[in-house]
Design an enzyme around this catalytic site. Structure first.
Site, PDB file in Angstrom:
ATOM      1  CE  LYS A  21      -3.426   2.388   2.991  1.00  0.00           C
ATOM      2  NZ  LYS A  21      -4.486   2.795   1.877  1.00  0.00           N
ATOM      3  CB  THR A  24      -3.504   7.175   2.430  1.00  0.00           C
ATOM      4  OG1 THR A  24      -4.730   7.095   3.169  1.00  0.00           O
ATOM      5  CG2 THR A  24      -2.804   8.443   2.835  1.00  0.00           C
ATOM      6  CD  GLU A  74      -5.586   3.075  -1.068  1.00  0.00           C
ATOM      7  OE1 GLU A  74      -5.128   2.358  -0.220  1.00  0.00           O
ATOM      8  OE2 GLU A  74      -5.892   4.090  -0.869  1.00  0.00           O
TER       9      GLU A  74
END
Length: 103
Positions: A21, A24, A74
């Site tokens: 990841k 954000t 993500e």
């Protein structure tokens, strides 16, 4: 104890630490981060610190303009990402993408 600059749901911690990841997506309240910022990262649920990140990019996006690339960053499918964002930020349309790397 030093406060965290940004928090993530605990379910994202392992993906962040493993480098799966790398972005954000946040609402306007967290749109102030800029490239070069060094941030202490904690878990949303208990504020426990778990890493430090550097902001390496920022951009804006809407649910309609989310792409497969965003989803990969993500570590989700595009459908999952849209569902998660809509669940966290109901009734919002404009979002802020923060690209980061763990330090």
């Amino acid at each position: 104890m030093q406060p965290n600059d940004i928090t993530f749901f605990q379910r994202f911690q392992d993906d962040i630490l493993a480098g799966r990841k790398t972005i954000t997506i946040r609402d306007e309240s967290e749109s102030h981060f800029k490239v070069g910022d060094i941030l202490r990262v904690g878990r949303f649920e208990d504020e426990g610190y778990f890493c430090t990140i550097e902001v390496v990019g920022t951009s804006t996006v809407t649910l309609e303009t989310l792409t497969e690339k965003h989803a990969r960053q993500e570590n989700m499918t595009l459908e999952e990402l849209k569902h998660v964002i809509a669940g966290i930020y109901p009734d919002q349309t404009q979002f802020y993408v923060i690209d980061f790397k763990c330090l």
